[in-house]
Design a protein around this motif. Structure first.
Motif, mmCIF file in Angstrom:
data_model
loop_
_atom_site.group_PDB
_atom_site.id
_atom_site.type_symbol
_atom_site.label_atom_id
_atom_site.label_comp_id
_atom_site.label_asym_id
_atom_site.label_seq_id
_atom_site.Cartn_x
_atom_site.Cartn_y
_atom_site.Cartn_z
ATOM 1 N N PHE A 30 21.056 65.007 25.108
ATOM 2 C CA PHE A 30 21.456 65.518 23.803
ATOM 3 C C PHE A 30 20.442 66.533 23.278
ATOM 4 O O PHE A 30 20.806 67.582 22.742
ATOM 5 N N SER A 31 19.158 66.221 23.439
ATOM 6 C CA SER A 31 18.106 67.124 22.984
ATOM 7 C C SER A 31 18.148 68.455 23.741
ATOM 8 O O SER A 31 18.038 69.524 23.137
ATOM 9 N N GLU A 32 18.319 68.397 25.044
ATOM 10 C CA GLU A 32 18.375 69.621 25.845
ATOM 11 C C GLU A 32 19.598 70.457 25.501
ATOM 12 O O GLU A 32 19.519 71.685 25.422
ATOM 13 N N LEU A 34 16.665 40.730 32.301
ATOM 14 C CA LEU A 34 15.702 41.835 32.210
ATOM 15 C C LEU A 34 16.159 43.089 32.944
ATOM 16 O O LEU A 34 16.066 44.188 32.368
ATOM 17 N N PRO A 35 16.697 43.039 34.174
ATOM 18 C CA PRO A 35 17.167 44.273 34.826
ATOM 19 C C PRO A 35 18.278 44.967 34.045
ATOM 20 O O PRO A 35 18.311 46.201 33.963
ATOM 21 N N LYS A 36 19.166 44.204 33.445
ATOM 22 C CA LYS A 36 20.257 44.793 32.640
ATOM 23 C C LYS A 36 19.696 45.476 31.400
ATOM 24 O O LYS A 36 20.128 46.578 31.030
ATOM 25 N N VAL A 37 18.714 44.869 30.754
ATOM 26 C CA VAL A 37 18.093 45.466 29.558
ATOM 27 C C VAL A 37 17.368 46.758 29.936
ATOM 28 O O VAL A 37 17.457 47.763 29.218
ATOM 29 N N ILE A 38 16.663 46.745 31.064
ATOM 30 C CA ILE A 38 15.947 47.950 31.505
ATOM 31 C C ILE A 38 16.938 49.070 31.797
ATOM 32 O O ILE A 38 16.706 50.228 31.413
ATOM 33 N N ARG A 68 19.312 54.208 30.260
ATOM 34 C CA ARG A 68 20.521 54.984 30.001
ATOM 35 C C ARG A 68 20.444 55.621 28.605
ATOM 36 O O ARG A 68 20.793 56.796 28.425
ATOM 37 N N THR A 69 19.965 54.881 27.620
ATOM 38 C CA THR A 69 19.835 55.409 26.256
ATOM 39 C C THR A 69 18.811 56.536 26.204
ATOM 40 O O THR A 69 19.054 57.571 25.565
ATOM 41 N N VAL A 70 17.674 56.370 26.873
ATOM 42 C CA VAL A 70 16.645 57.428 26.896
ATOM 43 C C VAL A 70 17.213 58.673 27.566
ATOM 44 O O VAL A 70 16.996 59.811 27.106
ATOM 45 N N ARG A 71 17.956 58.499 28.668
ATOM 46 C CA ARG A 71 18.550 59.629 29.374
ATOM 47 C C ARG A 71 19.546 60.373 28.479
ATOM 48 O O ARG A 71 19.561 61.604 28.439
#
Length: 147
Positions: free
Chosen positions: A43-45, A26-30, A35-38
């Protein structure tokens, strides 16, 4: 981001995540999800900054949220240049409706009183609806040859 998720739903999601991924993964998945959200935010900015730089200095105050029609209209209506706030604050709907109601009721009572006097005066035309006579038919006669 999670404005519509209640505490019970959040606990349910955490329990499901622990059951699906296990407590050791679970910590690795979080970390991977964060990291993907960041990266998506970065990219959006960068895309926004590229678009602003391409538009030039005349669009330095441009906001992408203004492209939403609701936001654009709300921003334009809140603009003090149009003077809409004074109009909105000066308009009392209840007062206007009361004035219209009073005018309609006073017109009804005055028209019924003046209809008898207007028929006697030769200069005015009586435009009030008169009760129809029972024996009188206003339809033109039927012409079989005309059809």
């Amino acid at each position: 981001m999670f404005n519509d998720i209640g505490p019970l739903e959040l606990i349910t999601l955490v329990v499901l995540a622990v059951l699906v991924f296990g407590p050791d993964k679970l910590p690795k998945v979080i970390q991977d999800v964060m990291r993907t959200v960041r990266k998506i935010r970065e990219f959006s900015e960068s895309a926004k900054q590229d678009i602003r730089s391409e538009l030039g200095p005349e669009f330095k105050d441009f906001e992408f949220e203004d492209l939403n029609p609701k936001t654009f209209i709300r921003k334009q209506l809140d603009n003090d240049e149009l003077g809409l706030k004074e109009i909105r604050n000066g308009f009392d709907l209840k007062k206007e409706m009361a004035e219209v109601t009073d005018a309609v009721h006073s017109t009804d009572t005055s028209s019924s009183a003046s209809s008898s006097s207007s028929s006697s005066s030769g200069g005015r035309i009586d435009m009030t609806k008169k009760p129809e006579e029972n024996g009188k038919d206003d339809r033109p006669p039927f012409d079989a040859d005309a059809t």
